[in-house]
Write an enzyme that holds these catalytic residues in place. Structure first.
Site, PDB file in Angstrom:
ATOM      1  N   SER A 239       2.842  -1.406   5.004  1.00  0.00           N
ATOM      2  CA  SER A 239       2.797  -0.628   6.228  1.00  0.00           C
ATOM      3  C   SER A 239       4.043   0.270   6.341  1.00  0.00           C
ATOM      4  CB  SER A 239       2.668  -1.593   7.417  1.00  0.00           C
ATOM      5  OG  SER A 239       2.253  -0.938   8.583  1.00  0.00           O
ATOM      6  N   ASP A 466      -8.679   0.556   6.932  1.00  0.00           N
ATOM      7  CA  ASP A 466      -7.406   0.132   7.528  1.00  0.00           C
ATOM      8  C   ASP A 466      -7.219   0.850   8.864  1.00  0.00           C
ATOM      9  OD1 ASP A 466      -4.655  -0.189   8.231  1.00  0.00           O
ATOM     10  OD2 ASP A 466      -4.159  -0.570   6.131  1.00  0.00           O
ATOM     11  N   HIS A 493      -5.830  -4.478   7.790  1.00  0.00           N
ATOM     12  CA  HIS A 493      -4.561  -3.792   7.559  1.00  0.00           C
ATOM     13  C   HIS A 493      -3.826  -4.498   6.441  1.00  0.00           C
ATOM     14  CE1 HIS A 493      -1.025  -1.482   8.128  1.00  0.00           C
ATOM     15  NE2 HIS A 493      -0.325  -2.397   8.744  1.00  0.00           N
TER      16      HIS A 493
END
Length: 525
Positions: A239, A466, A493
């Site tokens: 991320s 995602d 995610h």
């Protein structure tokens, strides 16, 4: 204080935190290592790159109930890394970073250190490494690498910490949805945001706030690489951690051995584009949740997914004016309900709990949704916060160009609502400027991409569904880095080391042997 669209972050929590087993092997013994300096040393930073590290038990590094449990594991060891507060003044003040390590299972076959970051910004790399230590135990990754997580500057066990609000202050801020967009309400919201920025400066210090950016975290990571004794960095970033990786690749391309970047942030995308793309990603995840829910006997959104947005709005919009009660004296606000939904949309594993929470809300109780929102904000059962929201704001406000024009802010809000109609509160778009418009430190981030000609091959993992970091951003990051893209088909995610053998085998093979998966590799259903 501010609306959801300006605080929404990309955060990955990987696996369960590894707790101490019932029957433990002998604990690691405290010891001191001096492995650096290794590799190139920037002028004036010799004492940092060559510092010794005193490794010992991790218990004293715990800052939350969750980490107190995880850090009792006697096969983990921790230390503090000293880095400059301001790299332009290396003889000035310094700060320390908490570092946690699970040593390689087979030291004689050790490749090096695998440095990990879970995202946020504001999440703890130490906590992530503690959790992953159980996941990789017995695998080739665990045998060949020491697993290392660090808390970025100002975060978690690193000192000093960013501190903007007390626990009571954060509770109160979460009740304020800021939905009203009348001129007087906008002025009041901006006054609150200005006061929040001033409070962050007063409680944290402007020097720390000025040096919280990804630019400085990447420099810290190179100091860590040298102190660990690794000539080149092997890195796993999830991320927002992909942004750290891209920044490191831009600053220190010759020091990269391998990088797996999962759930990519496009470093060249501007603030509004990124925000709108993320909104669209969460809308797709919401639509997938509605389709999953519809065939079930008790679906809070009904049996027609095409009407799910309207049903959700009818459930949540009344909370703008009338928050609902929960256990004790706490209440669930509109922003609390939408934050809870965002938290649950990160993974299908939490969709049943989201449905239960919406069913409970329909009966006038917000307890389940409040618990999901607490998880998003890092609020423990004892009422204390992890600090992730304070840290998120501190990094974001110096990383990204600021929206200081009300008209541009109003247009951004309008585009956000159009991309994610389930998050439209029914009020006109707001031009209220967020805390970053009043931040007492300059922007230090840039959009200068790495030079792929100077980098070894890298591996980018991107998931088609995602919600927080859309697949297209991964495609662009892989192209920017001149790396290989692996696509995972699914709605979640991030994916690496989360149980998909196709992804895990490809990533581990690359990290260990530097063998990339074939071009066009796709995993998942």
């Amino acid at each position: 204080m501010t609306r959801l669209l300006t605080v929404l972050g990309a955060l990955v929590l990987v696996g369960a935190v590894a707790c101490a087993p019932t029957s433990q092997p002998p604990p690691l013994q405290p010891h001191t290592e001096q492995n650096g300096p290794v590799g190139p040393v920037p002028a004036g930073l010799e004492r940092y790159y060559g510092q010794s590290l005193e490794w010992g038990p991790c218990a004293e590094y715990a800052t939350t109930p969750r980490t107190r449990s995880a850090y009792r594991n006697r096969r983990l060891e921790c230390t503090r890394l000293t880095v400059p507060m301001d790299y332009s003044e290396p003889r000035g003040r310094s700060l320390t970073l908490g570092v946690l390590r699970k040593p390689a299972g087979q030291p004689s076959r050790r490749v090096g250190s695998l440095v990990v970051n879970p995202g946020g910004p504001g999440a703890s790399g130490m906590t992530m490494a503690a959790g992953l230590s159980g996941t990789v135990a017995g695998t080739e990754l665990g045998r060949r690498f020491g697993l290392v997580g660090f808390d970025p500057r100002g975060i978690g066990a690193s000192l000093p910490r960013v501190n903007c609000l007390t626990a009571d202050g954060r509770d109160a801020e979460r009740l304020d949805s800021d939905a009203n967009t009348s001129p007087s309400a906008v002025a009041r919201t901006e006054s609150e945001n200005r006061a929040y920025a001033a409070r962050c400066a007063r409680r944290s210090g402007t020097e720390l706030l000025a040096n919280m950016g990804t630019r400085d975290v990447a420099k810290d990571m190179d100091v860590l690489r040298s102190a660990l004794g690794d000539e080149k960095l092997t890195y796993l970033g999830y991320s927002y951690g992909t942004r750290i990786g891209a920044e490191y690749a831009e600053q220190f391309p010759g020091n990269v051995r391998a990088m797996v970047l999962d759930g990519a942030i496009d470093p060249k995308q501007d603030t509004v584009q990124s925000m709108v793309a993320q909104a669209a990603g969460f809308q797709r995840a919401f639509d997938a949740f509605a389709a999953w829910c519809a065939p079930r006997a008790s679906c809070a959104l009904g049996d027609d997914p095409s009407r799910a947005v309207g049903v959700y709005q009818r459930l949540t919009r009344p909370l703008v004016r009338r928050p609902v009660p929960t256990a004790g004296d706490r209440r669930l606000s509109y922003s609390g309900a939408t934050t809870a939904t965002i938290q649950a949309l990160y993974s299908p594993s939490t969709w049943p709990r989201l449905n239960d929470g919406l069913l409970q809300l329909e009966r006038g109780n917000g307890q389940i949704l409040l618990g999901l929102a607490d998880s998003y904000y890092g609020r423990a059962d004892n009422g204390q916060y992890s600090g992730i929201t304070d840290s998120f704001d501190a990094v974001r406000c110096v990383d990204d160009p600021r929206i200081t024009d009300r008209a541009r802010k109003r247009e951004a809000d309008r585009r956000y609502r159009r991309a994610a109609p389930f998050l439209d509160d029914g009020y006109p778009p707001s031009g209220a400027r967020g805390p970053c418009a009043f931040w007492p430190a300059p922007v230090t981030g840039d959009t200068v991409p790495p030079d792929p000609a100077k980098l070894p091959p890298t591996l980018v993992l991107s998931t088609t569904g995602d919600p927080a970091t859309p697949h297209e951003a991964g495609v662009r990051l892989a192209k920017t880095l001149g790396g290989r893209l692996l696509t995972f088909r699914g709605t979640r995610h991030t994916v690496f080391l989360r149980g998909n053998s196709c992804v895990d085998d490809a990533g581990i093979r690359y990290l260990v042997d530097l063998k990339l998966p074939p071009e066009g590799t796709r995993c998942g259903s």
